[in-house]
Design a protein around this motif. Structure first.
Motif, short mmCIF file in Angstrom:
data_model
loop_
_atom_site.label_atom_id
_atom_site.label_comp_id
_atom_site.label_asym_id
_atom_site.label_seq_id
_atom_site.Cartn_x
_atom_site.Cartn_y
_atom_site.Cartn_z
N ARG A 132 32.39 50.51 33.95
CA ARG A 132 32.82 49.39 34.79
C ARG A 132 33.69 49.92 35.93
O ARG A 132 34.36 50.95 35.79
N GLU A 134 36.43 48.57 39.24
CA GLU A 134 37.23 47.51 39.85
C GLU A 134 37.83 48.05 41.14
O GLU A 134 38.33 49.17 41.17
N ARG A 200 34.32 43.42 40.73
CA ARG A 200 34.13 44.01 39.41
C ARG A 200 32.65 44.24 39.15
O ARG A 200 31.83 43.36 39.42
#
Length: 287
Positions: A132, A134, A200
């Motif tokens: 992930r 961000e 995100r």
């Protein structure tokens, strides 16, 4: 062409019409500048890459990239490839690496489409569910991105153009489509992308057919969808106000799950997005 001419043709050297002075712009500094120069102009700039697979409270491995974007890409992409499995895949007579494409698209997006004046540190996190990212963003709307319905807007066009010319990016919007394509090849699952003041992105690394072992010892699979949340989303979507991601998140499920549910309902043709920005809602499609 000389190096100076190449830099000027890339739009990295120009004239400040308010002062009449010529020089390198901020895009040139973050793309090719020395660390100390970048630090003086963007003191909060860094990209924090973490592996949280065993020690989920802190990290198993870490890389903090504070160098220019070209060098930072090489460092972070190498770090991600080291910690992610490279599953074998053939397309015709050619071997493919969906992992490498996923890493490239995620890292490039995190580096070039960020808000460099924001103090929010960009992150790349690899955990037991996936990878992930961000990063701070200048968003035109808030909500999940679907590859067939979103309209891409350039955040830092000079930086994006430079990455296109060195072969690490393609035309605007193609990265999202490549991410969906290769995520499906890699695990049979879709990525989750959420636009907002913080952009995100999440790409699962656990194949759809495999069981995910949570830290609490619980076992879940891709098929274990929260039926109650799906039913609630459809019910709210039939109301005059429609449903938003925040409405589902307020019921106690995770925001990531809420995003996935809404994205899948849109893909299935059960929900349709309406509006932009904070006013975007999802309404039930006619049956």
């Amino acid at each position: 062409m000389t190096n100076a001419q190449l830099v000027e043709s890339a739009g990295l050297f120009g004239k400040d019409y308010s002062t009449g002075k010529q020089g390198y712009n901020l895009a040139a500094v973050v793309l090719l500048g020395k660390d100390e120069v970048i630090r003086s102009l963007c003191p909060t700039y860094k990209t924090d890459a973490l592996v949280r697979q065993h020690d989920t409270n802190r990290h198993d491995d870490r890389l903090v990239a504070t160098t220019n974007l070209i060098d930072a890409y090489a460092q972070i992409a190498g770090f991600c490839r080291k910690h992610l499995p490279d599953r074998f895949l053939m397309e015709g007579d050619f071997a493919l690496s969906p992992r490498d494409t996923i890493v490239r698209e995620l890292v490039v997006n995190c580096l070039i489409h960020r808000e460099f004046t924001s103090p929010f540190p960009a992150k790349v996190i690899i955990d037991n569910e996936g990878i992930r990212t961000e990063n701070a963003s200048r968003a035109s709307f808030e909500g999940p991105l679907e590859p067939d319905t979103f309209s891409p807007l350039p955040k830092n066009p000079l930086i994006a153009s430079f990455f296109v010319h060195i072969g690490l990016a393609e035309e605007l919007g193609s990265g999202t489509r490549e991410l969906f394509k290769n995520s499906r090849l890699y695990t049979g699952r879709d990525p989750e992308l959420e636009e907002g003041l913080i952009f995100r992105a999440f790409v699962p690394t656990v194949p759809a057919a495999e069981t995910v072992h949570s830290p609490l010892g619980q076992h879940t699979t891709r098929a274990d969808e929260p039926d109650e949340a799906v039913a609630l989303a459809l019910k709210l979507a039939e109301s005059a106000e429609g449903v938003r991601t925040a409405d589902l998140a307020n019921t106690g499920i995770s925001r990531r799950t809420a995003l996935r549910i809404i994205s899948e309902l849109v893909e299935q043709g059960k929900l349709a997005p309406q509006g932009n920005g904070r006013s975007r809602v999802y309404r039930r499609c006619p049956r």
